[in-house]
Design a protein around this motif. Structure first.
Motif, PDB file in Angstrom:
ATOM      1  N   PHE A 322       0.776  -1.338  -0.317  1.00 12.25           N
ATOM      2  CA  PHE A 322       0.101   0.067  -0.017  1.00 12.25           C
ATOM      3  C   PHE A 322       0.891   1.018  -0.044  1.00 12.25           C
ATOM      4  O   PHE A 322       0.655   2.371   1.023  1.00 12.25           O
ATOM      5  N   ALA A 443      -3.994 -10.018   2.526  1.00 13.62           N
ATOM      6  CA  ALA A 443      -3.874  -8.581   2.075  1.00 13.62           C
ATOM      7  C   ALA A 443      -4.385  -7.985   0.707  1.00 13.62           C
ATOM      8  O   ALA A 443      -4.912  -6.925  -0.009  1.00 13.62           O
ATOM      9  N   ALA A 447      -7.837  -5.851  -0.190  1.00 13.81           N
ATOM     10  CA  ALA A 447      -7.619  -4.781  -0.900  1.00 13.81           C
ATOM     11  C   ALA A 447      -8.181  -4.871  -2.706  1.00 13.81           C
ATOM     12  O   ALA A 447      -9.013  -3.497  -2.176  1.00 13.81           O
ATOM     13  N   HIS A 448      -7.607  -5.571  -3.260  1.00 13.23           N
ATOM     14  CA  HIS A 448      -7.374  -5.449  -4.657  1.00 13.23           C
ATOM     15  C   HIS A 448      -9.118  -6.584  -4.869  1.00 13.23           C
ATOM     16  O   HIS A 448      -9.293  -6.556  -5.821  1.00 13.23           O
ATOM     17  N   MET A 456      -9.412   3.930  -1.842  1.00 15.05           N
ATOM     18  CA  MET A 456      -8.447   3.763  -0.949  1.00 15.05           C
ATOM     19  C   MET A 456      -8.375   4.108   0.247  1.00 15.05           C
ATOM     20  O   MET A 456      -8.000   2.740   0.959  1.00 15.05           O
ATOM     21  N   SER A 459     -10.643   0.559   1.417  1.00 12.31           N
ATOM     22  CA  SER A 459      -9.752  -0.597   0.869  1.00 12.31           C
ATOM     23  C   SER A 459      -8.111  -0.553   1.277  1.00 12.31           C
ATOM     24  O   SER A 459      -7.870  -1.674   1.813  1.00 12.31           O
ATOM     25  N   ALA A 460      -7.355   0.579   2.028  1.00 12.98           N
ATOM     26  CA  ALA A 460      -5.945  -0.244   2.362  1.00 12.98           C
ATOM     27  C   ALA A 460      -6.078  -0.624   3.342  1.00 12.98           C
ATOM     28  O   ALA A 460      -5.511  -1.666   4.162  1.00 12.98           O
ATOM     29  N   GLY A 463      -7.395  -3.892   4.056  1.00 13.40           N
ATOM     30  CA  GLY A 463      -5.926  -4.424   3.282  1.00 13.40           C
ATOM     31  C   GLY A 463      -5.329  -4.823   4.731  1.00 13.40           C
ATOM     32  O   GLY A 463      -4.264  -5.937   4.940  1.00 13.40           O
TER      33      GLY A 463
END
Length: 513
Positions: A322, A443, A447-448, A456, A459-460, A463
């Motif tokens: 990240f 992670a 996240a993805h 972001m 999501s970050a 993750g």
């Protein structure tokens, strides 16, 4: 084989104290970096970081390598109960660096215009360098006093001053300055005042040991023979550590130097574990080497090396997974440094993966080898920086930094193996590697995959949370080693005693008196 775990416990206890302080200090400095970066912008923040880099290089000239000497000889003479040599060592370590620090600080003030205009090419640095000239003696004194307290194993006093008081007082000052308009000058003044405060507090902690006793023996010759190679090595290492910042300012712009400094600031969190364990282990390495107890020396070397790698792994993974999210915290001026952050993270994990080999070389007396390593490292850093920075900017600086760090740390492992016939690795190293792969995969999935459609800012964190949870869970599933169980058990018993609950020793240590 039955092993006395007294030194393992001492390293864990000291490392825990140091890490707690460093974590607090890093958190405070991280917040300060975010605030300063957003208030100053990349260009002014670059002026500030270049000035600090110059101060760090100049102060290394005055420390004279006596910081490492204080850790080694204070620890040895304390273990031997040699009060006369202990007092003489402390007095020698205090007077020489303070005198040198005052001289080089005056020199920096007098040459500030030349350094700013002719060497770096930005006249705006001159008034900041004059403040740095006042800062240098305090920086030198702090390095020496911290080393003395470390040698005496008074980690609490050192941590309280350096890791809690310094960033806290600096933050209070910067808040006050922000109310009237932040500038690089105000940032430097805050650094100066907080550093002087720390010097006063550490002097107070050492006052009893610095007093003249009935007899004083100054082992000047022995200390100088140890110190001189360390001195030149420290100069080289300090220059190498600040080389990319200085060259970015001179070859490109101070704004890029500011971006690089922020990337460095982020990846330093993983280095806190390594630094804490190294600081707590150094006096123990010196004591065990002095007594010739090679079995316990190797055991401590392997245990502390495994700790540095295991504890650094999750922070490395967060940095490479990240980078954009981390850099965006400092403002849009700094997001271009995401690629540099990933590169620097690889350097940090290589350093952690080679364990406490650098501390082993220092505390077993191989200072000439340390000088050789530092010379190789800085030569490589200079060559690569001059080659890569003009072409690739911040990313080129990061590549040069990582290559030099990797080279010197791999050399250290090989040299300790040849000189002391011990290595840092054992089968337990595979556990953080397996856990790291699983955590990174989790992670990326969260996240993805699961949160890929979210912003972001959401999501970050999801993750990162998944990464840390899976890493800790995998280490538990793979099994806790005996040394780790012993240390954790002692920590749990200590916690229960503080809460007034009954507790017993977690594990019998057959070698403990």
């Amino acid at each position: 084989m039955t092993v006395n775990r007294r030194h393992v416990a001492a390293a864990a206890r000291g490392g825990g104290i140091v890490f707690g302080g460093q974590l607090f200090a890093w958190g405070a400095r991280f917040v300060l970096a975010v605030v300063l970066a957003r208030l100053l912008g990349a260009s002014n923040y670059g002026l500030y970081t270049v000035t600090l880099a110059v101060a760090a290089v100049v102060s290394a000239l005055a420390v004279f390598g006596l910081d490492a000497a204080m850790i080694r000889y204070v620890s040895i003479y304390m273990a031997r109960n040699d009060a006369a040599r202990l007092r003489g060592t402390l007095q020698l370590g205090f007077t020489v660096p303070l005198a040198l620090g005052s001289l080089v600080g005056i020199g920096l003030v007098l040459l500030s215009d030349v350094i700013a205009g002719d060497l770096i090419g930005d006249a705006r640095l001159a008034p900041l360098l004059r403040i740095a000239g006042l800062l240098v003696p305090a920086m030198v004194l702090n390095s020496i006093l911290s080393a003395m307290l470390q040698g005496l194993r008074r980690f609490g006093s050192s941590v309280l001053a350096e890791q809690f008081l310094q960033p806290t007082s600096r933050m209070v000052l910067l808040i006050g300055f922000a109310l009237v308009g932040m500038s690089p000058t105000f940032a430097m003044v805050a650094m100066l005042v907080s550093t002087v405060v720390v010097s006063i507090v550490m002097l107070y902690a050492l006052r009893a040991h610095m007093q003249l006793g009935p007899s004083v023996v100054r082992p000047t010759g022995e200390i100088l023979r140890f110190t001189l190679p360390v001195y030149f090595s420290n100069i080289v290492q300090t220059f190498s550590g600040n080389l990319q910042t200085l060259l970015l300012g001179a070859l490109t712009t101070v704004a890029k130097a500011g971006v690089f400094a922020i990337a460095n600031q982020i990846q330093l969190v993983g280095s806190l574990f390594h630094s804490a364990i190294v600081r707590s282990s150094m006096p123990l390495f010196a004591e065990l080497h002095d007594t010739g107890d090679r079995a316990r020396l190797e055991h401590l070397y392997q245990t502390t090396s495994k700790w540095t790698f295991s504890l650094n792994m999750p922070f490395f993974l967060v940095s490479i997974a990240f980078p954009e999210a981390l850099m965006s915290l400092f403002g849009s001026d700094f997001t271009d440094g995401a690629a540099a952050l990933v590169i620097l993270a690889w350097g940090a994990i290589v350093k952690a993966g080679t364990g406490t080999s650098g501390a082993m070389l220092d505390m077993t007396g191989h200072t000439a080898v340390k000088l050789l390593n530092s010379s190789v490292s800085v030569a490589l850093a200079i060559a690569l920086s001059l080659l890569l920075i003009p072409r690739f900017g911040v990313e080129g600086a990061a590549i040069a930094a990582v290559a030099s760090v990797a080279a010197v740390n791999v050399l250290r492992v090989v040299e300790v193996a040849r000189l002391e016939k011990v290595g840092p690795y054992n089968a337990s190293y595979r556990k953080p590697l397996i856990a790291g792969v699983a955590a990174y995969a989790a992670a990326m999935l969260v996240a993805h995959g699961l949160a890929g459609g979210l912003a972001m800012v959401i999501s970050a964190p999801l993750g990162i949370g998944a990464l840390l949870a899976v890493y800790v869970g995998m280490l538990y599933v793979l099994g806790v080693d005996d040394d780790d169980r012993f240390v954790l058990g002692r920590a749990a018993n200590r916690f229960r005693r503080r809460r007034g609950e009954p507790g017993t020793r977690a594990q019998h240590d057959p070698g403990r008196p």
